[in-house]
Scaffold this active site. Structure first.
Site, PDB file in Angstrom:
ATOM      1  N   HIS A 124       0.870  -1.185   0.000  1.00 23.41           N
ATOM      2  CA  HIS A 124       0.000   0.000   0.000  1.00 23.41           C
ATOM      3  C   HIS A 124       0.908   1.236   0.000  1.00 23.41           C
ATOM      4  CE1 HIS A 124      -2.788   2.966   1.811  1.00 23.41           C
ATOM      5  NE2 HIS A 124      -3.765   2.178   1.429  1.00 23.41           N
ATOM      6  N   ASP A 201       2.890  -4.545   8.102  1.00 17.97           N
ATOM      7  CA  ASP A 201       1.706  -3.711   7.928  1.00 17.97           C
ATOM      8  C   ASP A 201       0.484  -4.628   8.054  1.00 17.97           C
ATOM      9  OD1 ASP A 201      -0.520  -2.457   6.906  1.00 17.97           O
ATOM     10  OD2 ASP A 201       0.439  -1.747   5.077  1.00 17.97           O
ATOM     11  N   GLN A 204      -4.855  -4.807   7.002  1.00 21.54           N
ATOM     12  CA  GLN A 204      -5.917  -5.710   6.553  1.00 21.54           C
ATOM     13  C   GLN A 204      -5.987  -6.977   7.404  1.00 21.54           C
ATOM     14  OE1 GLN A 204      -8.192  -5.071   4.283  1.00 21.54           O
ATOM     15  NE2 GLN A 204      -7.287  -3.128   3.685  1.00 21.54           N
ATOM     16  N   LYS A 227     -10.678  -0.325  10.261  1.00 13.99           N
ATOM     17  CA  LYS A 227     -10.845  -1.551   9.461  1.00 13.99           C
ATOM     18  C   LYS A 227     -11.144  -2.740  10.364  1.00 13.99           C
ATOM     19  CE  LYS A 227      -7.467   0.103   6.096  1.00 13.99           C
ATOM     20  NZ  LYS A 227      -8.046   0.293   4.767  1.00 13.99           N
ATOM     21  N   CYS A 365      -4.830   2.452  -3.679  1.00 12.38           N
ATOM     22  CA  CYS A 365      -3.618   2.986  -3.043  1.00 12.38           C
ATOM     23  C   CYS A 365      -2.443   2.028  -3.178  1.00 12.38           C
ATOM     24  CB  CYS A 365      -3.845   3.314  -1.568  1.00 12.38           C
ATOM     25  SG  CYS A 365      -4.988   4.654  -1.311  1.00 12.38           S
TER      26      CYS A 365
HETATM   27  N1  PMP Z   1      -1.855  -0.708   4.607  1.00 10.87           N
HETATM   28  C1  PMP Z   1      -2.817  -1.401   4.000  1.00 10.87           C
HETATM   29  C2  PMP Z   1      -2.528  -2.783   3.509  1.00 10.87           C
HETATM   30  C3  PMP Z   1      -4.092  -0.846   3.873  1.00 10.87           C
HETATM   31  O1  PMP Z   1      -5.063  -1.548   3.279  1.00 10.87           O
HETATM   32  C4  PMP Z   1      -4.327   0.456   4.362  1.00 10.87           C
HETATM   33  C5  PMP Z   1      -5.678   1.129   4.221  1.00 10.87           C
HETATM   34  N2  PMP Z   1      -6.273   0.968   2.953  1.00 10.87           N
HETATM   35  C6  PMP Z   1      -3.278   1.134   4.988  1.00 10.87           C
HETATM   36  C7  PMP Z   1      -2.065   0.521   5.085  1.00 10.87           C
HETATM   37  C8  PMP Z   1      -3.437   2.518   5.536  1.00 10.87           C
HETATM   38  O2  PMP Z   1      -4.380   2.563   6.552  1.00 10.87           O
HETATM   39  P1  PMP Z   1      -4.951   3.976   7.041  1.00 10.87           P
HETATM   40  O3  PMP Z   1      -5.405   4.695   5.798  1.00 10.87           O
HETATM   41  O4  PMP Z   1      -6.094   3.597   7.919  1.00 10.87           O
HETATM   42  O5  PMP Z   1      -3.865   4.671   7.753  1.00 10.87           O
END
Ligand code: PMP
Length: 407
Positions: A124, A201, A204, A227, A365
């Site tokens: 991401h 990270d 998910q 999430k 993203c």
């Molecule tokens: N890492 C992953 C794999 C994600 O799916 C996301 C959110 N789409 C993030 C990081 C970032 O999370 P946040 O926008 O809640 O900070």
């Protein structure tokens, strides 16, 4: 989870009873954010209705009650991911902020000119850009471990990229774009064999599979509350105690200090050293309640149920002429990314929305993943334990409509 149990759990989520364009809402955008159970909504209301005050500084009763609830939330997070100590749990704004904190403290302290940071081709943006910024500042080099056409990390290539100059590995546990679950235990071991620390990270992963940071042995683990059926604006950085102790603070301000004079400031111990200013008190407490809720359902039961739902959805959607699945890793969870030949994913998303089916269309993203797979974008349905086979059927029926309109 039986269909009857899921029906009962759905009743805990008031929003799932809403309609969209006159159709019952079919919410399949859970990888972007999950909906909130009544227990979480009530906890927010209860705090502000009956015992809210700023924490840590008060001798008065409300401040003590709020402080106790905030402290308890930290212990709930600790138990949830099996951290050794609640001092290893730092509350932040979200997964993105957690990664930036590590980049700006651990990274600035330990990464210099010519050093390398290793990520993967399925990250991401929030696990790419903070490292790029650090590399630019320090003259360090960002290395990227490749993935296969199916969306699996190439472990041999990953291992070869672990070098003398590698100072940190940062990689995703469960990919939001492809659904791939990385073999993180093995990847951590390979890095640790060369004394390289690892950040995972978990944005998910935490809502779909049980996570035990001691078993994984990762140095850092990051995720967001929103999430995980909790509110937006709250997230977690887990760090091993000895790592966090060795890191300098990030933001300066109240709450993170032991004493301040104009000549010299001394800092609090962990976790407070990294929590400058009044935190998201309500967010942390509500996240604790969301965690209680998820644990009542049980992550093992959630993982089993969602795996079954994903395999049903995979079968059904593959049967639609012209549909191509993106991300077919052997180990995957909860994410169904697909394209339809000749149809832009945004058109798929828009037509599905007309049917009440909420999915996401775009690069998720994760533009480098799209570049790697030579796609501008995908349509992505992503599941939670409150989704049903009937909702998968509604998704598939809507995809047939798209196919007929454009085919
Ligand atoms: N890492 C992953 C794999 C994600 O799916 C996301 C959110 N789409 C993030 C990081 C970032 O999370 P946040 O926008 O809640 O900070």
């Amino acid at each position: 989870l039986t269909p009857a149990a899921v029906a009962q759990l759905r009743a805990d989520f008031p929003i799932l009873g809403e309609s969209v364009h006159g159709k019952p809402l079919v919410y399949l955008d859970n990888a972007a954010s999950t909906q909130k159970p009544q227990a979480v909504i009530d906890a927010i209301s209860r705090l502000y209705t009956s015992y809210y005050a700023n924490i840590h500084r008060g001798v008065h009763q409300l401040s003590q009650l709020s402080t106790a609830a905030h402290d308890e939330a930290r212990r709930k997070v600790q138990r949830f991911i099996n951290a050794r100590s609640d001092k290893e749990i730092i509350f932040v704004r979200g997964c993105t902020e957690a990664i930036n904190l590590v980049a700006q403290t651990f990274g600035r302290q330990n990464i210099g000119p010519g050093d390398e940071i290793l990520i993967t081709a399925m990250e991401h943006h929030s696990n790419i850009v903070p490292w790029q910024m650090l590399c630019q500042e320090k003259g360090a080099v960002l290395k990227v471990a490749p993935i296969s056409d199916q969306g699996e990390l190439l472990v041999d290539a990953y291992e070869k990229l672990l070098g003398e100059r590698t100072k940190l590995v940062a990689l995703v546990h469960l990919s939001n774009a492809l659904g791939t679950i990385n073999p993180v235990r093995q990847l951590v071991e390979l890095a640790h064999a060369r004394s390289i620390p690892v950040l995972l990270d978990g944005a998910q992963a935490v809502s779909h599979i049980p996570v035990d940071v001691q078993a994984l042995d990762c140095d850092f683990y990051t995720f967001s509350g929103h999430k995980l059926y909790g509110p937006t604006g709250i997230g977690v950085l887990y760090g091993k105690e000895e790592r966090l102790e060795a890191m300098p603070p990030w933001q300066g301000g109240g709450d993170m200090i032991r004493s301040v004079s104009f000549e010299k400031t001394t800092f609090s111990g962990i976790p407070f050293k990294f929590e400058a200013g009044t935190p998201d008190i309500c967010g942390a407490i509500a996240l604790g309640v969301a965690i209680d809720y998820v644990q009542q359902v049980g992550l093992a039961a959630i993982a089993d149920y969602e795996a079954e739902l994903l395999s049903y959805a995979t079968e059904q959607i593959q049967a639609v002429p012209g549909v191509r699945l993106i991300g077919t890793a052997r180990e995957k969870a909860s994410v169904l990314s697909f394209v339809i030949d000749g149809v832009h994913p945004h058109d798929i998303g828009t037509i599905l929305d007309q049917q009440g089916v909420a999915i996401r269309a775009g690069h998720h993203c994760a533009q480098p993943v799209m570049q790697r797979l030579k796609l501008p974008a995908t349509a992505r349905a992503s599941f939670a334990f409150y989704n049903t086979r009937a909702e998968v059927d509604a998704l598939v029926a809507a995809v047939y409509t798209v196919q007929e309109m454009f085919g």
